[in-house]
Design a protein around this motif. Structure first.
Motif, PDB file in Angstrom:
ATOM      1  N   ASP A  20     -85.539  12.146 122.117  1.00  0.00           N
ATOM      2  CA  ASP A  20     -84.151  12.215 122.577  1.00  0.00           C
ATOM      3  C   ASP A  20     -83.411  10.986 122.042  1.00  0.00           C
ATOM      4  N   ILE A  23     -82.515   8.294 125.127  1.00  0.00           N
ATOM      5  CA  ILE A  23     -83.516   7.631 125.982  1.00  0.00           C
ATOM      6  C   ILE A  23     -83.989   6.287 125.392  1.00  0.00           C
ATOM      7  N   VAL A  88     -85.690  13.648 131.618  1.00  0.00           N
ATOM      8  CA  VAL A  88     -86.518  14.857 131.619  1.00  0.00           C
ATOM      9  C   VAL A  88     -86.790  15.253 130.163  1.00  0.00           C
ATOM     10  N   ALA A  92     -87.918  20.839 129.298  1.00  0.00           N
ATOM     11  CA  ALA A  92     -87.921  21.148 130.744  1.00  0.00           C
ATOM     12  C   ALA A  92     -86.536  21.008 131.367  1.00  0.00           C
ATOM     13  N   ARG A  93     -85.510  20.829 130.546  1.00  0.00           N
ATOM     14  CA  ARG A  93     -84.166  20.588 131.091  1.00  0.00           C
ATOM     15  C   ARG A  93     -83.496  21.879 131.546  1.00  0.00           C
ATOM     16  N   GLY A  96     -83.330  22.203 137.065  1.00  0.00           N
ATOM     17  CA  GLY A  96     -83.348  21.473 138.327  1.00  0.00           C
ATOM     18  C   GLY A  96     -84.376  20.372 138.446  1.00  0.00           C
ATOM     19  N   TYR A 121     -76.110   4.099 137.420  1.00  0.00           N
ATOM     20  CA  TYR A 121     -75.105   3.732 136.424  1.00  0.00           C
ATOM     21  C   TYR A 121     -75.162   4.781 135.323  1.00  0.00           C
ATOM     22  N   GLY A 128     -74.625  15.933 132.407  1.00  0.00           N
ATOM     23  CA  GLY A 128     -75.877  16.377 133.035  1.00  0.00           C
ATOM     24  C   GLY A 128     -76.356  15.377 134.075  1.00  0.00           C
ATOM     25  N   THR A 132     -76.453  15.763 138.132  1.00  0.00           N
ATOM     26  CA  THR A 132     -77.725  15.482 138.816  1.00  0.00           C
ATOM     27  C   THR A 132     -77.475  14.553 140.012  1.00  0.00           C
TER      28      THR A 132
HETATM   29  C1  LIG Z   1     -79.593  14.063 132.397  1.00  0.00           C
HETATM   30  C2  LIG Z   1     -80.950  14.794 132.541  1.00  0.00           C
HETATM   31  C3  LIG Z   1     -81.889  13.847 133.274  1.00  0.00           C
HETATM   32  C4  LIG Z   1     -80.743  16.092 133.327  1.00  0.00           C
HETATM   33  O1  LIG Z   1     -82.016  16.680 133.552  1.00  0.00           O
HETATM   34  P1  LIG Z   1     -82.168  18.232 133.986  1.00  0.00           P
HETATM   35  O2  LIG Z   1     -83.529  18.399 134.578  1.00  0.00           O
HETATM   36  O3  LIG Z   1     -81.795  19.107 132.863  1.00  0.00           O
HETATM   37  O4  LIG Z   1     -81.054  18.333 135.136  1.00  0.00           O
HETATM   38  P2  LIG Z   1     -80.942  19.519 136.210  1.00  0.00           P
HETATM   39  O5  LIG Z   1     -81.531  20.763 135.644  1.00  0.00           O
HETATM   40  O6  LIG Z   1     -81.457  19.002 137.519  1.00  0.00           O
HETATM   41  O7  LIG Z   1     -79.363  19.729 136.269  1.00  0.00           O
HETATM   42  C5  LIG Z   1     -78.550  19.057 137.189  1.00  0.00           C
HETATM   43  C6  LIG Z   1     -77.124  19.538 137.022  1.00  0.00           C
HETATM   44  O8  LIG Z   1     -76.598  19.091 135.763  1.00  0.00           O
HETATM   45  C7  LIG Z   1     -76.163  20.191 134.977  1.00  0.00           C
HETATM   46  N1  LIG Z   1     -76.503  19.838 133.604  1.00  0.00           N
HETATM   47  C8  LIG Z   1     -77.712  19.477 133.118  1.00  0.00           C
HETATM   48  N2  LIG Z   1     -77.602  19.183 131.809  1.00  0.00           N
HETATM   49  C9  LIG Z   1     -76.305  19.363 131.473  1.00  0.00           C
HETATM   50  C10 LIG Z   1     -75.569  19.210 130.274  1.00  0.00           C
HETATM   51  N3  LIG Z   1     -76.166  18.792 129.147  1.00  0.00           N
HETATM   52  N4  LIG Z   1     -74.259  19.479 130.289  1.00  0.00           N
HETATM   53  C11 LIG Z   1     -73.636  19.873 131.426  1.00  0.00           C
HETATM   54  N5  LIG Z   1     -74.272  20.032 132.615  1.00  0.00           N
HETATM   55  C12 LIG Z   1     -75.597  19.779 132.620  1.00  0.00           C
HETATM   56  C13 LIG Z   1     -76.943  21.370 135.505  1.00  0.00           C
HETATM   57  O9  LIG Z   1     -76.261  22.589 135.236  1.00  0.00           O
HETATM   58  C14 LIG Z   1     -76.981  21.058 136.985  1.00  0.00           C
HETATM   59  O10 LIG Z   1     -75.721  21.294 137.569  1.00  0.00           O
HETATM   60  P3  LIG Z   1     -75.472  22.568 138.516  1.00  0.00           P
HETATM   61  O11 LIG Z   1     -76.547  22.531 139.559  1.00  0.00           O
HETATM   62  O12 LIG Z   1     -74.112  22.354 139.015  1.00  0.00           O
HETATM   63  O13 LIG Z   1     -75.625  23.743 137.601  1.00  0.00           O
HETATM   64  C15 LIG Z   1     -81.535  15.128 131.134  1.00  0.00           C
HETATM   65  O14 LIG Z   1     -80.551  15.797 130.378  1.00  0.00           O
HETATM   66  C16 LIG Z   1     -81.998  13.924 130.367  1.00  0.00           C
HETATM   67  O15 LIG Z   1     -83.153  13.516 130.473  1.00  0.00           O
HETATM   68  N6  LIG Z   1     -81.103  13.310 129.550  1.00  0.00           N
HETATM   69  C17 LIG Z   1     -81.453  12.138 128.755  1.00  0.00           C
HETATM   70  C18 LIG Z   1     -81.705  10.918 129.622  1.00  0.00           C
HETATM   71  C19 LIG Z   1     -80.540  10.588 130.527  1.00  0.00           C
HETATM   72  O16 LIG Z   1     -79.374  10.755 130.181  1.00  0.00           O
HETATM   73  N7  LIG Z   1     -80.893  10.082 131.715  1.00  0.00           N
HETATM   74  C20 LIG Z   1     -79.910   9.670 132.703  1.00  0.00           C
HETATM   75  C21 LIG Z   1     -79.407   8.318 132.374  1.00  0.00           C
HETATM   76  S1  LIG Z   1     -78.126   7.817 133.524  1.00  0.00           S
END
Ligand SMILES: CC(C)(COP(=O)(O)OP(=O)(O)OC[C@H]1O[C@@H](n2cnc3c(N)ncnc32)[C@H](O)[C@@H]1OP(=O)(O)O)[C@@H](O)C(=O)NCCC(=O)NCCS
Length: 179
Positions: A20, A23, A88, A92-93, A96, A121, A128, A132
């Protein structure tokens, strides 16, 4: 879903996280980590507790397959605060995983009697992660302008927080204020 310690068989998942582009910018995992670099990262996670930095958990599914990472950083604990972070694996994204993991991590946080506030932060365009946070009960408190450097550039960050929920208010419940 469970939060558990990282172990050696998680190396492939950690390598997956390292693909990613974001990350590696927000932690110590090198981009496109090879198995040795992923294993070294796991070793650093094990050291977090001894270093008093906090708790770094592997998110795993019901069959103990690793799905990602969730950390609770507790250096602010003397002031009643902690910060959390999560990621994540790409495959697996969108189902939830992060939401469930952040809820579990938050519940774990409240097992520390002195913890009253958990902060996140998040960059404004990380929708996303913001969703979350909201799904896990965190409230958006404001925008911290040019709060931190990520990838060589000062970035604005949204501050999200959750407070310990107690019937009589956080400080009064600890007997520190109020009549
Ligand atoms: C951000 C991250 C942790 C989300 O993980 P995930 O397991 O896909 O999240 P979830 O499935 O629990 O989704 C949570 C909510 O976000 C939404 N969502 C997830 N990814 C999204 C995206 N790329 N764009 C828009 N909405 C998104 C989901 O639809 C859900 O909302 P809803 O319940 O209203 O539909 C993942 O994308 C990731 O690892 N990103 C890179 C690392 C990162 O950014 N970490 C956080 C740093 S602050």
């Amino acid at each position: 879903m469970t939060l558990r310690a990282f172990c050696e068989p998680d190396v492939a998942m950690v390598q997956d996280l390292a693909t990613d582009p974001y990350i590696p910018l927000i932690g110590s995992l090198p981009a496109d980590a090879d198995p040795a670099a992923a294993l070294a990262w796991i070793g650093r996670q094990h050291a977090r507790l001894a270093e008093d930095v906090g708790f770094s958990f592997c998110i795993a599914d019901e069959e103990d397959r690793p799905l990602g990472f969730a950390g609770l950083w507790t250096r602010g604990l003397p002031g009643g605060r902690a910060t959390a972070g999560y990621a994540v694996r790409p495959s697996a994204r969108g189902r939830g995983v992060a939401t469930h993991a952040l809820r579990a991590l938050t519940d774990f946080g409240w097992t520390f009697p002195d913890l009253h506030r958990i902060e996140l932060y998040i960059e404004p365009d990380n929708i996303g992660s913001r969703r979350t946070a909201e799904q896990a009960g965190y409230r958006h408190e404001g925008l911290l302008r040019q709060h931190q450097e990520i990838g060589g550039r000062r970035r604005d960050m949204c501050l999200y927080a959750r407070l310990r929920e107690v019937a009589d208010g956080p400080l009064r419940a600890r007997g520190r204020v109020g009549r």
